[in-house]
Enzyme design. Structure first.
Site, mmCIF file in Angstrom:
data_model
loop_
_atom_site.group_PDB
_atom_site.id
_atom_site.type_symbol
_atom_site.label_atom_id
_atom_site.label_comp_id
_atom_site.label_asym_id
_atom_site.label_seq_id
_atom_site.Cartn_x
_atom_site.Cartn_y
_atom_site.Cartn_z
ATOM 1 N N GLN A 185 38.520 34.515 -22.569
ATOM 2 C CA GLN A 185 39.917 34.112 -22.717
ATOM 3 C C GLN A 185 40.050 33.089 -23.869
ATOM 4 O OE1 GLN A 185 38.760 33.768 -19.173
ATOM 5 N NE2 GLN A 185 39.356 35.850 -18.771
ATOM 6 N N LYS A 189 36.626 37.331 -30.966
ATOM 7 C CA LYS A 189 35.391 36.591 -30.673
ATOM 8 C C LYS A 189 34.164 37.494 -30.710
ATOM 9 C CE LYS A 189 36.980 34.964 -26.694
ATOM 10 N NZ LYS A 189 38.425 35.257 -26.776
ATOM 11 N N GLY A 228 37.732 40.809 -22.386
ATOM 12 C CA GLY A 228 36.639 41.574 -22.968
ATOM 13 C C GLY A 228 36.392 41.285 -24.423
ATOM 14 N N HIS A 229 35.202 41.635 -24.854
ATOM 15 C CA HIS A 229 34.828 41.613 -26.263
ATOM 16 C C HIS A 229 34.546 43.044 -26.700
ATOM 17 C CE1 HIS A 229 34.582 37.368 -26.052
ATOM 18 N NE2 HIS A 229 33.311 37.241 -25.700
ATOM 19 N N ASP A 274 41.801 37.337 -27.323
ATOM 20 C CA ASP A 274 41.833 38.500 -28.219
ATOM 21 C C ASP A 274 41.773 38.096 -29.690
ATOM 22 O OD1 ASP A 274 42.276 40.381 -26.021
ATOM 23 O OD2 ASP A 274 44.274 39.510 -25.914
#
Length: 429
Positions: A223, A16, A40-41, A13
């Site tokens: 991650q 990225k 997730g992004h 988190d």
């Protein structure tokens, strides 16, 4: 540029998505090489948000997007995500998305097993998302996984499901949960195969061709290094290797194809779920960081725990990840604080140490040693030149560089892609 690898340098988190999108706009190929749909992004493009869990970020810009063999794929989750993007007027076809033949699949029994085991842990929960990632990786290592290519061979699928379900059902029975029949799983796979098999591709051969022809390849990590199954805060980690060395293994390429390795870190620290967090703040400052930084998980929606920047942890990420540079995200969240702190070491049972121990009970007893620096009242949000940053902010960045052992190559001052400061040290080649 030939290739760049992006990896998180804390507990995920880190932001990225913004850096990945910036590089994806220039890349020819974007590759996911580990993890699943448990992280997730969020990409913000022209004011519109796109949330990705399993799909590589290149799909948003219609770049060739690869899901490598190191990823565990829930086929229904993949189809759901493709459908979601269609609703946002982004068509994802087999010309754009290519999934490795040898990707292990996440089945409904993996999800049930993951959730049942987490429930059974009681107060010792590890914070899994319950999406079947861990059990799928276990089956891969135990050589009983169902892979995407197995859907093309009914005779192979038949006997492999016998072996898989014998293991899964025994565990589910022991946990007092519902079991799965072979016909149930076969019916599910037969229904879904026709929809996912068009995306199957010989990824290792394609990657060899891209690299030979000097395509700009972006390897997109999920991650973060401190969630790596070997080097992270075990057992409060993910089930894959998240370090950049995984790029070659997880995409079927050689060990030297990752190119420039850019680690991503926030200007402070956050973590979702359980596990040690030495610099976690339980006061008004922690609340301030969470609210101003809008710290909620992309996939789970869970509030993130917040704390000061931990240079000891990021230094380990630099070392085990072989980072060439760091992107420092969300600097603007620190605006307005009278002072900012950096963890430069720990106290463990009265002794000062400068490394993060691997043993769990020792991690729980760590007390951070802080270096306090002046904060800044000036606004950094939207600044696009390092020389325009407040002097205190520049001092903070330079101190981080000295402590972690690499230069800060990129500085982000807002979620918008344009609000990014590039250092002369960021020179992928």
């Amino acid at each position: 540029m030939s290739s760049v690898t992006i990896v998180g340098s804390q507990w995920g988190d880190e932001g990225k998505g913004k850096i990945v999108d910036w590089l994806a706009s220039q890349a020819d190929v974007v590759v996911r090489f580990q993890g699943g749909h448990n992280a997730g992004h969020t990409l913000v493009i022209d004011g519109k948000s796109y949330k990705l869990s399993l799909l590589p970020s290149g799909v948003v810009r219609q770049k060739i997007s690869i899901i490598g063999n190191g990823v565990v794929v829930d086929p229904q989750a993949l189809l759901n995500e493709i459908a979601k993007f269609k609703d946002q007027n982004i068509e994802i076809t087999p010309d754009i998305l290519k999934v490795a033949e040898n990707c292990p699949l996440i089945l409904p029994s993996h999800v049930a097993l993951d959730q049942a085991r987490e429930k059974a842990r009681g107060e010792h929960k590890i914070g899994t998302t319950g999406r079947g990632i861990g059990p799928a990786y276990e089956d891969k290592v135990a050589r009983r996984a169902i892979r995407l290519c197995d859907l093309t061979e009914p005779e192979t699928l038949d006997w492999r499901l016998d072996e898989l379900l014998a293991h899964h059902n025994a565990l589910l029975v022991s946990l007092g949960e519902k079991t799965f029949s072979k016909d149930e799983i076969l019916s599910y796979l037969n229904t879904i195969a026709v929809k996912v098999l068009p995306f199957m591709a010989p990824v290792s051969e394609l990657m060899a061709s891209y690299i030979k022809n000097n395509k700009f390849v972006l390897f997109e990590g999920a991650q973060a290094i401190m969630l790596d199954v070997d080097h992270g805060t075990y057992p409060f980690v993910t089930s894959s290797n998240t370090v950049p060395a995984q790029t070659g293994i997880g995409s079927g390429t050689g060990p030297r194809t990752g190119g420039y390795i850019l680690g991503i870190a926030k200007a402070y620290t956050t973590r979702v779920g359980a596990g040690p967090f030495p610099t976690e703040l339980f006061d008004e400052t922690g609340k301030y960081l969470g609210e101003k930084g809008y710290e909620f998980g992309t996939v789970t929606g869970r509030p993130r725990r917040c704390g000061w920047f931990d240079a000891v942890l990021v230094r380990r990420a630099v070392q085990v990840g072989g980072l060439d540079g760091l992107a420092l995200m969300k600097l603007d969240v620190l605006d307005g604080l009278k002072e900012v702190k950096i963890c430069v070491g720990y106290q463990l049972d009265g002794q000062n140490i400068e490394r993060f121990p691997y043993t769990l009970e020792a991690q729980k007893r760590l007390k951070p040693i802080y270096e306090t620096m002046l904060g800044w009242n000036e606004k950094t949000s939207g600044i696009r030149s390092k020389k325009e940053l407040p002097a205190a902010a520049r001092n903070y960045i330079e101190r981080i560089e000295a402590l972690i052992g690499v230069k800060v190559a990129v500085i982000s001052t807002s979620p918008e892609r344009e609000d990014t400061i590039l250092s002369e040290n960021f020179l992928p080649n």
